[in-house]
Write a protein that holds these residues in place. Structure first.
Motif, PDB file in Angstrom:
ATOM      1  N   GLY A  85       4.587   4.334  -5.430  1.00  0.00           N
ATOM      2  CA  GLY A  85       4.554   5.024  -4.012  1.00  0.00           C
ATOM      3  C   GLY A  85       3.583   6.268  -3.912  1.00  0.00           C
ATOM      4  O   GLY A  85       3.141   6.473  -2.572  1.00  0.00           O
ATOM      5  N   ASP A  86       2.581   6.211  -5.073  1.00  0.00           N
ATOM      6  CA  ASP A  86       1.356   7.052  -4.787  1.00  0.00           C
ATOM      7  C   ASP A  86       0.355   6.349  -3.862  1.00  0.00           C
ATOM      8  O   ASP A  86       0.076   5.135  -3.984  1.00  0.00           O
ATOM      9  N   ILE A  87      -0.085   7.119  -3.173  1.00  0.00           N
ATOM     10  CA  ILE A  87      -1.305   6.693  -2.005  1.00  0.00           C
ATOM     11  C   ILE A  87      -2.724   6.470  -2.899  1.00  0.00           C
ATOM     12  O   ILE A  87      -3.098   7.548  -3.385  1.00  0.00           O
ATOM     13  N   LEU A  88      -3.164   5.194  -2.954  1.00  0.00           N
ATOM     14  CA  LEU A  88      -4.339   4.955  -3.851  1.00  0.00           C
ATOM     15  C   LEU A  88      -5.592   4.654  -2.812  1.00  0.00           C
ATOM     16  O   LEU A  88      -6.567   5.182  -3.326  1.00  0.00           O
ATOM     17  N   CYS A 169      -2.232   1.854   6.840  1.00  0.00           N
ATOM     18  CA  CYS A 169      -3.233   2.534   6.483  1.00  0.00           C
ATOM     19  C   CYS A 169      -3.490   3.266   5.281  1.00  0.00           C
ATOM     20  O   CYS A 169      -4.430   3.727   4.983  1.00  0.00           O
ATOM     21  N   SER A 170      -2.248   3.536   4.681  1.00  0.00           N
ATOM     22  CA  SER A 170      -1.840   4.275   3.625  1.00  0.00           C
ATOM     23  C   SER A 170      -1.651   3.187   2.554  1.00  0.00           C
ATOM     24  O   SER A 170      -0.487   2.692   2.395  1.00  0.00           O
ATOM     25  N   ILE A 171      -2.656   2.598   1.857  1.00  0.00           N
ATOM     26  CA  ILE A 171      -2.136   2.006   0.619  1.00  0.00           C
ATOM     27  C   ILE A 171      -1.701   2.384  -0.443  1.00  0.00           C
ATOM     28  O   ILE A 171      -2.450   3.227  -1.053  1.00  0.00           O
ATOM     29  N   LYS A 172      -0.486   2.157  -0.855  1.00  0.00           N
ATOM     30  CA  LYS A 172       0.471   2.769  -1.836  1.00  0.00           C
ATOM     31  C   LYS A 172       0.616   1.978  -3.246  1.00  0.00           C
ATOM     32  O   LYS A 172       0.526   0.457  -3.023  1.00  0.00           O
ATOM     33  N   ALA A 173       0.772   2.310  -4.029  1.00  0.00           N
ATOM     34  CA  ALA A 173       1.153   1.749  -5.807  1.00  0.00           C
ATOM     35  C   ALA A 173       2.587   1.179  -5.309  1.00  0.00           C
ATOM     36  O   ALA A 173       3.370   1.860  -5.268  1.00  0.00           O
TER      37      ALA A 173
END
Length: 345
Positions: A85-88, A169-173
């Protein structure tokens, strides 16, 4: 009167009897073979086995963008551990936000039109029952309501698509992982499907080992299995065994999992295990009639016990009680069913 020759032979036999202790009670065993016996529990060994293995992860992924946009920022660095869920990577979402606003406005308008059509239809139903309008006019209102309902559903779908594009646009783990490679660069325009980050899943780490089919049974029966890499031991346990023999190298794939700590993904090493089944030592095994086995001591005789899985030059599993008497000296000159004189006789 007996001849001198026969008398000499008689005295010679008597002399031999006195020298070797072969009296009248042991005459039947004059052809026995001297051998030494021991209980199986005292001579059995529990050999260790080993096989090459490596640490892998089930998800070795390359993240890519789902929408074309300019890369605004990359917060992940090589070697960094990230959580699910972290934004990468953050893409520029300006255009997609504008599309979302437009879709939202269209949805509001469609919902308002639907409410109006619903009220007009309800009024038309009341008027036609009172005889103030014709049924054709009612059918028109029904058609208008159906069209308004479909348009509202279309506008809601367009709104949801626009909303998803903003979220993309927010690429998450996708899972807890370690960043292995950074491919994309800030300022670049992404192409859907082109990799931007390479990451390895830390929650699905396994050991991949290649085992000879003859060792599969001993591996499954072993209570302790150790993976050794760079001189460090890690206790592991079997997760699954692939029930297919590889046609190229004639081995089977075994997947194992770590019990406690684990080394880095990609580490190479060996798995070692000690079989819990007793094995006959190599020097105990002999060959008779093209079969490998051991001689056991039963009722003063040597009995040849075949070891079906034995390989020449290797210890072999032996399925006999621990107190079985095994011949461990003199077995090489024995034959099945031959009388045996033990060292204590």
């Amino acid at each position: 009167m007996p001849s001198v020759k026969s008398t000499s032979i008689k005295y010679l036999l008597m002399l031999l009897s006195l020298l070797f202790g072969i009296g009248p009670g042991k005459a039947a065993y004059a052809d026995t073979v001297k051998a030494s016996i021991i209980e199986l529990s005292e001579i059995a060994i529990y050999p260790s086995r080993s096989a090459f293995a490596s640490v892998i992860t089930l998800n070795n992924s390359k993240l890519s963008a789902e929408v074309p946009a300019k890369i605004k920022s990359i917060t992940a660095e090589v070697g960094q551990v990230v959580n699910k869920g972290d934004i990468l990577i953050q893409l520029d979402s300006t255009d997609y936000n504008l599309a979302l606003q437009q879709a939202s406005a269209n949805l509001i308008a469609a919902q308002s039109n639907l409410e109006l059509s619903k009220k007009q239809l309800e009024r038309a139903e009341k008027l036609v029952s009172d005889g103030f309008i014709s049924s054709e006019r009612l059918n028109l209102r029904e058609t208008e309501f159906t069209n308004a309902k479909s348009d509202a559903a279309l506008r809601r779908a367009q709104y949801n698509v626009a909303k998803r594009n903003v979220a993309k646009c927010s690429i998450k783990a996708p899972f807890k992982s370690v960043i292995r490679e950074r491919i994309g660069q800030v300022g670049e325009i992404t192409t859907p499907g082109s990799p931007l980050l390479h990451l390895s899943d830390l929650s699905t780490v396994e050991i991949d080992a290649k085992i000879q089919p003859r060792d599969i049974e001993s591996l499954t029966l072993s209570s302790v299995i150790i993976f050794t890499s760079s001189g460090i031991d890690f206790p592991v346990t079997i997760k699954r065994i692939v029930p297919v023999v590889n046609e190229e190298n004639r081995n089977q794939t075994v997947r194992l999992k770590f019990i406690k700590s684990q080394p880095s993904i990609g580490s190479a090493g060996t798995i070692t295990w000690t079989t819990d089944q007793p094995h006959a030592p190599t020097d105990l095994i002999v060959q008779r009639n093209d079969q490998l086995g051991v001689f056991i001591f039963e009722q003063e005789k040597a009995k040849f016990f075949v070891l079906s899985n034995a390989l020449e030059g290797s210890p072999a599993a032996i399925n006999l009680p621990a107190d079985t008497l095994v011949i461990y000296q003199g077995q090489h000159r024995l034959q099945d069913g031959e009388f045996v004189s033990t060292a204590s006789d």
